[in-house]
Every structure is written in structure tokens, then in C-alpha cells.
Design a protein around this motif. Structure first.
Motif, PDB file in Angstrom:
ATOM      1  N   TRP A 169      -4.088  20.850  -0.883  1.00 18.76           N
ATOM      2  CA  TRP A 169      -3.729  19.496  -0.454  1.00 18.76           C
ATOM      3  C   TRP A 169      -4.884  18.508  -0.625  1.00 18.76           C
ATOM      4  O   TRP A 169      -4.687  17.290  -0.542  1.00 18.76           O
ATOM      5  CB  TRP A 169      -3.307  19.508   1.018  1.00 18.76           C
ATOM      6  CG  TRP A 169      -4.371  20.088   1.916  1.00 18.76           C
ATOM      7  CD1 TRP A 169      -4.531  21.400   2.249  1.00 18.76           C
ATOM      8  CD2 TRP A 169      -5.445  19.380   2.549  1.00 18.76           C
ATOM      9  NE1 TRP A 169      -5.625  21.565   3.060  1.00 18.76           N
ATOM     10  CE2 TRP A 169      -6.201  20.342   3.257  1.00 18.76           C
ATOM     11  CE3 TRP A 169      -5.836  18.054   2.593  1.00 18.76           C
ATOM     12  CZ2 TRP A 169      -7.335  20.008   4.001  1.00 18.76           C
ATOM     13  CZ3 TRP A 169      -6.962  17.712   3.322  1.00 18.76           C
ATOM     14  CH2 TRP A 169      -7.685  18.678   4.025  1.00 18.76           C
ATOM     15  N   VAL A 170      -6.108  19.008  -0.838  1.00 18.89           N
ATOM     16  CA  VAL A 170      -7.288  18.135  -0.834  1.00 18.89           C
ATOM     17  C   VAL A 170      -7.250  17.072  -1.933  1.00 18.89           C
ATOM     18  O   VAL A 170      -7.531  15.893  -1.662  1.00 18.89           O
ATOM     19  CB  VAL A 170      -8.573  18.981  -0.917  1.00 18.89           C
ATOM     20  CG1 VAL A 170      -9.806  18.087  -1.118  1.00 18.89           C
ATOM     21  CG2 VAL A 170      -8.735  19.813   0.355  1.00 18.89           C
ATOM     22  N   PRO A 171      -6.918  17.400  -3.193  1.00 15.32           N
ATOM     23  CA  PRO A 171      -6.919  16.340  -4.212  1.00 15.32           C
ATOM     24  C   PRO A 171      -5.956  15.203  -3.903  1.00 15.32           C
ATOM     25  O   PRO A 171      -6.305  14.016  -4.086  1.00 15.32           O
ATOM     26  CB  PRO A 171      -6.518  17.082  -5.492  1.00 15.32           C
ATOM     27  CG  PRO A 171      -6.958  18.493  -5.255  1.00 15.32           C
ATOM     28  CD  PRO A 171      -6.706  18.732  -3.802  1.00 15.32           C
ATOM     29  N   PHE A 172      -4.747  15.533  -3.434  1.00 13.47           N
ATOM     30  CA  PHE A 172      -3.781  14.480  -3.139  1.00 13.47           C
ATOM     31  C   PHE A 172      -4.232  13.653  -1.940  1.00 13.47           C
ATOM     32  O   PHE A 172      -4.202  12.415  -1.984  1.00 13.47           O
ATOM     33  CB  PHE A 172      -2.409  15.089  -2.865  1.00 13.47           C
ATOM     34  CG  PHE A 172      -1.305  14.081  -2.694  1.00 13.47           C
ATOM     35  CD1 PHE A 172      -0.924  13.258  -3.739  1.00 13.47           C
ATOM     36  CD2 PHE A 172      -0.650  13.957  -1.483  1.00 13.47           C
ATOM     37  CE1 PHE A 172       0.094  12.320  -3.586  1.00 13.47           C
ATOM     38  CE2 PHE A 172       0.362  13.024  -1.314  1.00 13.47           C
ATOM     39  CZ  PHE A 172       0.741  12.199  -2.366  1.00 13.47           C
TER      40      PHE A 172
ATOM     41  N   LEU B 228       0.834  -1.201   0.000  1.00 13.72           N
ATOM     42  CA  LEU B 228       0.000   0.000   0.000  1.00 13.72           C
ATOM     43  C   LEU B 228       0.870   1.254   0.000  1.00 13.72           C
ATOM     44  O   LEU B 228       0.605   2.205  -0.758  1.00 13.72           O
ATOM     45  CB  LEU B 228      -0.925  -0.004   1.212  1.00 13.72           C
ATOM     46  CG  LEU B 228      -1.765   1.266   1.418  1.00 13.72           C
ATOM     47  CD1 LEU B 228      -2.695   1.501   0.227  1.00 13.72           C
ATOM     48  CD2 LEU B 228      -2.571   1.171   2.719  1.00 13.72           C
ATOM     49  N   ALA B 229       1.910   1.262   0.841  1.00 17.32           N
ATOM     50  CA  ALA B 229       2.825   2.409   0.871  1.00 17.32           C
ATOM     51  C   ALA B 229       3.490   2.592  -0.483  1.00 17.32           C
ATOM     52  O   ALA B 229       3.657   3.724  -0.960  1.00 17.32           O
ATOM     53  CB  ALA B 229       3.882   2.211   1.965  1.00 17.32           C
ATOM     54  N   TYR B 230       3.851   1.488  -1.137  1.00 15.14           N
ATOM     55  CA  TYR B 230       4.469   1.597  -2.459  1.00 15.14           C
ATOM     56  C   TYR B 230       3.501   2.198  -3.469  1.00 15.14           C
ATOM     57  O   TYR B 230       3.865   3.092  -4.246  1.00 15.14           O
ATOM     58  CB  TYR B 230       4.938   0.225  -2.947  1.00 15.14           C
ATOM     59  CG  TYR B 230       5.384   0.273  -4.387  1.00 15.14           C
ATOM     60  CD1 TYR B 230       6.616   0.815  -4.733  1.00 15.14           C
ATOM     61  CD2 TYR B 230       4.538  -0.149  -5.420  1.00 15.14           C
ATOM     62  CE1 TYR B 230       7.009   0.914  -6.057  1.00 15.14           C
ATOM     63  CE2 TYR B 230       4.924  -0.059  -6.742  1.00 15.14           C
ATOM     64  CZ  TYR B 230       6.159   0.473  -7.053  1.00 15.14           C
ATOM     65  OH  TYR B 230       6.537   0.589  -8.366  1.00 15.14           O
TER      66      TYR B 230
ATOM     67  N   GLY C 119      -6.844   8.701   0.217  1.00 14.95           N
ATOM     68  CA  GLY C 119      -7.967   8.067   0.898  1.00 14.95           C
ATOM     69  C   GLY C 119      -8.690   7.075   0.013  1.00 14.95           C
ATOM     70  O   GLY C 119      -9.083   5.980   0.466  1.00 14.95           O
ATOM     71  N   ILE C 120      -8.868   7.405  -1.260  1.00 18.03           N
ATOM     72  CA  ILE C 120      -9.526   6.495  -2.202  1.00 18.03           C
ATOM     73  C   ILE C 120      -8.721   5.216  -2.363  1.00 18.03           C
ATOM     74  O   ILE C 120      -9.276   4.101  -2.333  1.00 18.03           O
ATOM     75  CB  ILE C 120      -9.718   7.202  -3.555  1.00 18.03           C
ATOM     76  CG1 ILE C 120     -10.786   8.282  -3.436  1.00 18.03           C
ATOM     77  CG2 ILE C 120     -10.073   6.201  -4.651  1.00 18.03           C
ATOM     78  CD1 ILE C 120     -10.835   9.236  -4.612  1.00 18.03           C
ATOM     79  N   PHE C 121      -7.399   5.341  -2.516  1.00 16.44           N
ATOM     80  CA  PHE C 121      -6.559   4.156  -2.673  1.00 16.44           C
ATOM     81  C   PHE C 121      -6.546   3.320  -1.393  1.00 16.44           C
ATOM     82  O   PHE C 121      -6.538   2.079  -1.458  1.00 16.44           O
ATOM     83  CB  PHE C 121      -5.137   4.566  -3.058  1.00 16.44           C
ATOM     84  CG  PHE C 121      -4.929   4.698  -4.538  1.00 16.44           C
ATOM     85  CD1 PHE C 121      -4.444   3.649  -5.288  1.00 16.44           C
ATOM     86  CD2 PHE C 121      -5.246   5.881  -5.195  1.00 16.44           C
ATOM     87  CE1 PHE C 121      -4.267   3.759  -6.655  1.00 16.44           C
ATOM     88  CE2 PHE C 121      -5.071   6.012  -6.553  1.00 16.44           C
ATOM     89  CZ  PHE C 121      -4.586   4.954  -7.301  1.00 16.44           C
TER      90      PHE C 121
ATOM     91  N   PHE D 109     -14.563  10.780  -3.811  1.00 18.77           N
ATOM     92  CA  PHE D 109     -14.564  11.190  -5.221  1.00 18.77           C
ATOM     93  C   PHE D 109     -15.304  12.522  -5.385  1.00 18.77           C
ATOM     94  O   PHE D 109     -14.853  13.399  -6.137  1.00 18.77           O
ATOM     95  CB  PHE D 109     -15.221  10.116  -6.098  1.00 18.77           C
ATOM     96  CG  PHE D 109     -14.272   9.049  -6.554  1.00 18.77           C
ATOM     97  CD1 PHE D 109     -13.297   9.330  -7.507  1.00 18.77           C
ATOM     98  CD2 PHE D 109     -14.346   7.764  -6.052  1.00 18.77           C
ATOM     99  CE1 PHE D 109     -12.419   8.355  -7.937  1.00 18.77           C
ATOM    100  CE2 PHE D 109     -13.472   6.777  -6.479  1.00 18.77           C
ATOM    101  CZ  PHE D 109     -12.502   7.073  -7.417  1.00 18.77           C
ATOM    102  N   PHE D 110     -16.414  12.670  -4.686  1.00 14.94           N
ATOM    103  CA  PHE D 110     -17.163  13.922  -4.766  1.00 14.94           C
ATOM    104  C   PHE D 110     -16.334  15.082  -4.216  1.00 14.94           C
ATOM    105  O   PHE D 110     -16.295  16.169  -4.816  1.00 14.94           O
ATOM    106  CB  PHE D 110     -18.474  13.786  -3.984  1.00 14.94           C
ATOM    107  CG  PHE D 110     -19.210  15.087  -3.824  1.00 14.94           C
ATOM    108  CD1 PHE D 110     -19.950  15.623  -4.867  1.00 14.94           C
ATOM    109  CD2 PHE D 110     -19.162  15.780  -2.617  1.00 14.94           C
ATOM    110  CE1 PHE D 110     -20.623  16.826  -4.724  1.00 14.94           C
ATOM    111  CE2 PHE D 110     -19.832  16.983  -2.462  1.00 14.94           C
ATOM    112  CZ  PHE D 110     -20.569  17.511  -3.518  1.00 14.94           C
ATOM    113  N   VAL D 111     -15.670  14.869  -3.085  1.00 14.61           N
ATOM    114  CA  VAL D 111     -14.869  15.926  -2.463  1.00 14.61           C
ATOM    115  C   VAL D 111     -13.712  16.335  -3.371  1.00 14.61           C
ATOM    116  O   VAL D 111     -13.435  17.534  -3.553  1.00 14.61           O
ATOM    117  CB  VAL D 111     -14.356  15.469  -1.089  1.00 14.61           C
ATOM    118  CG1 VAL D 111     -13.300  16.433  -0.537  1.00 14.61           C
ATOM    119  CG2 VAL D 111     -15.505  15.338  -0.096  1.00 14.61           C
ATOM    120  N   VAL D 112     -13.033  15.346  -3.952  1.00 16.68           N
ATOM    121  CA  VAL D 112     -11.912  15.654  -4.837  1.00 16.68           C
ATOM    122  C   VAL D 112     -12.402  16.410  -6.067  1.00 16.68           C
ATOM    123  O   VAL D 112     -11.793  17.413  -6.494  1.00 16.68           O
ATOM    124  CB  VAL D 112     -11.162  14.366  -5.236  1.00 16.68           C
ATOM    125  CG1 VAL D 112     -10.116  14.659  -6.305  1.00 16.68           C
ATOM    126  CG2 VAL D 112     -10.497  13.741  -4.008  1.00 16.68           C
TER     127      VAL D 112
END
Length: 366
Positions: A289-292, A50-52, A297-299, A266-269
Motif C-alpha cells: 500500500w505504500v506507493p499508492f 483534490l478528491a477528483y 500524500g505527494i499530491f 518521494f524517498f519513501v515511495v
């Protein structure tokens, strides 16, 4: 580049003929080393991967986006990932290393089934590493070629990873449908990494490149959503066991926050990406910073859903973590080593991100 070569050696070690799989054995008592050690190493391997995906995912995404960037912006894009990209690949080495030493049977099965895409991924990572180093000192007339090589290496590695994920979900079937599904996930993972990379550029850059990164992120968002939806739908439909884990009571109620939270992110991004151009044009970095963060969070939620679906199997419905694990005595020795190595990796990763925080600076090789 050294990380890529180390990964290559770790992956190829022990890849021989695929062993026959016996019927899953009974689950050992979890209070014994034979019971809890395989679970502990599964958690370590899962978190490393996950970190990768998150960390190397964003710098692979930046590499994929370089083809669409203006020549004047490419050095700034490389500067945004330069201090981090090699260290990010450490997590792949750790995850593959755990698979090799803690689950040797699964290592042989998985790598034999995925030999070609693994080889392509490693070639892509090596090409990317070579291009990253050579573009620094290349003459002006050769720099464009190395930029294309960096893009090509990033794209090949990402496509291979997505294809492997698709085949893993399909249980390593060789049917046309399974390969088509793997190809779909490969394309969607490119979009997912581009979303991460664009989100990182929004944080690390300014001006026209930052505005361009917002447009790249918007263009990648919904193809990423398609890939996550495809994985979420295919996984329970391919296994009655996984279907029951998600849709039997009370789990269908208890797990409903996972897809709901994913949809909210997805809505927030999307909402943030629609508002950012005006803010950034006014010099207002609020919400950059929100999109990243939303993409991470999605991943994370997608990874949680996949891990929940697959556990305790490493090969879907064929090979459990206890079937594939090495002897408890060997695992205990490895566990002691992991308790030493893992904090060191986390420590120097956190230190690197702290030292190189802030906006990326122009490259200067003088």
C-alpha cells in the motif's frame, strides 16, 4: 459516460465572452455571510478537485498504462477500476458545479481562457466512457480497438488537465513560454496519474501484473517529481505576492515542512518500490500500500502548496473569491443544499470502496 456528459453540460453552461475584471474589492468582514460563504465554497471546491485528482487520477492512470500492458492483463486492469471510475468523476461535477453557481464571474473568466483544453478534456472523458462500456460486449476482433480508445481517452483527458493547470499557474498568459510550461506540466501530470494508477494496481492485483505495476510506478516517479518541482518554482517567481507569502519571515520557516515532507515521501515511495519486487515474488504483501499512499500524500502536499499560493485569488492576482462570488442570499441557499449533498457523495463513495475492497477479480460478463 453519464458523468462525462453531465460534466460537459456543467462546464459549458455560462461560458460566454470573458468579462472585464475590475480591481479587487476590499475583503468583507468574515463574520458576515458575504465574508465567510465565499471562503466556505472555496474550501468545498478545492477539496472536490483534490478528491477528483486523487480518485479519478488513479483510474485515468490505469487507462494510460493499458497501452503498455499485455492483452491478458487488460481485463484485470479494467476490473481493478470498474466499480469506482464513474463515481470518481462525481467530484469533478461537484467542483465545476460549485465554480459555476458560487463563483459565476470566475467561471466565465476561467472557462473562456481554457475553452479549447476543456473541450479536449471532455471529449477524452466521453471517449473513455464509451470505450469502457463498448469493450465489454465487443467481439474479439474489435476489443483491441476499444482498448486503444480507452487509452486515448485517458491520455487526452490527462494531458488537457495538466495543460490547464500550467496555464492557471501562468495567469492564463498566451506567450510561448506559458504554453511551453503548460505542455511540460501536461506531460508530468500523465506521469503523476500513472504513478497513482500503478500504485492502485499494486494493491488490487497479483502475480505478473502486480510486478509490472511496480516497474511502471518506478518509471513514473521522478517525472512526477519534475512536475511538482516546476510548479513549486514557477508559482512564487510569477507573483511578488506569492513570493512574499513563501519567503518572508516567519513564513519561510513555518512552511519549510511542506517541501521537506514532499521530498521525504518521494524517498519513501522510491525505497518501497525498490524492495517490493522481492517481497511480492515471495508472496509477501507487506508494504504494497505504500506507493499508492505515498503518491496520495505527494499530491495532497502539492495541492496544499498551490492552494496556499493562490488564495484568496481564483485568477492569479486579478480576481479574489469575494470579487467572483454570487450574492450572499444565493450562496446561503446553495450552502444548505451543499450540506445535504456533500455527505451523500462522501457516504456512497466510502460504501463503494468498502464493498469492493480486496483484490480485483477476473471479469465475467456471462
Amino acid at each position: 459516460m453519464s458523468r462525462s456528459i453531465a460534466t460537459f453540460l456543467a462546464l459549458l453552461a455560462g461560458v460566454t465572452a470573458m468579462p472585464a475584471l475590475a480591481a479587487p474589492a476590499a475583503i468583507p468582514e468574515l463574520s458576515t455571510p458575504a465574508g465567510w460563504l465565499p471562503v466556505a465554497f472555496t474550501v468545498v471546491m478545492g477539496l472536490a478537485m483534490l478528491a477528483y485528482v486523487v480518485l479519478d487520477g488513479y483510474d485515468l492512470g490505469v487507462g494510460v498504462l493499458m497501452r503498455r500492458a499485455a492483452d491478458a492483463d487488460k481485463d484485470r486492469m479494467v476490473a481493478a477500476i470498474g466499480p469506482f471510475w464513474d463515481a470518481n468523476e462525481t467530484w469533478l461535477v461537484l467542483g465545476v458545479g460549485v465554480l459555476l453557481v458560487a463563483f459565476p464571474l470566475a467561471h466565465g473568466v476561467i472557462l473562456q481562457a481554457l475553452y479549447l483544453p476543456v473541450a479536449l478534456m471532455l471529449l477524452g472523458l466521453i471517449l473513455r466512457g464509451v470505450a469502457f462500456d463498448f469493450r465489454v460486449k465487443a467481439r474479439a476482433e474489435h476489443k483491441a480497438a476499444w482498448n486503444r480508445a480507452f487509452y486515448a481517452g485517458s491520455l487526452i483527458a490527462t494531458l488537457a488537465q495538466g495543460y490547464m493547470l500550467g496555464l492557471l499557474i501562468m495567469g492564463f498568459e498566451r506567450s510561448a513560454g506559458a504554453m511551453a510550461f503548460g505542455a511540460l506540466i501536461a506531460v508530468c501530470l500523465v506521469a503523476g496519474y500513472a504513478l497513482l494508477g500503478a500504485g492502485w494496481l499494486i494493491i488490487k492485483t497479483e502475480g505478473a501484473l502486480q510486478q509490472q505495476a511496480v516497474r511502471w510506478a518506478r518509471g513514473s516517479l521522478w517525472l512526477t517529481a519534475l512536475g511538482i518541482a516546476a510548479v513549486s518554482l514557477a508559482t512564487p517567481l510569477l507573483s511578488e505576492r506569492i513570493f512574499d507569502k513563501w519567503f518572508s519571515l516567519p513564513w519561510v520557516v513555518l512552511l519549510s515542512p511542506v517541501p521537506l515532507a514532499t521530498a521525504v515521501l518521494f524517498f519513501v515511495v522510491d525505497r518501497s518500490l525498490r524492495r517490493l519486487p522481492l517481497r511480492l515474488a515471495e508472496g509477501n504483501e507487506y508494504g504494497a500500500w505504500v506507493p499508492f499512499a505515498g503518491a496520495i500524500g505527494i499530491f495532497v502536499l502539492a495541492f496544499y502548496g498551490l492552494a496556499y499560493s493562490l488564495f484568496p485569488y481564483l485568477v492569479v492576482d486579478r480576481l479574489t473569491v469575494w470579487d467572483a462570488a454570487a450574492a450572499p442570499e444565493s450562496l446561503m441557499i446553495i450552502f444548505v443544499g451543499a450540506c445535504v449533498v456533500l455527505p451523500v457523495i462522501i457516504g456512497y463513495t466510502a460504501f463503494a470502496y468498502r464493498v469492493f475492497r480486496g483484490k480485483a477479480q477476473p471479469l465475467d460478463y456471462t
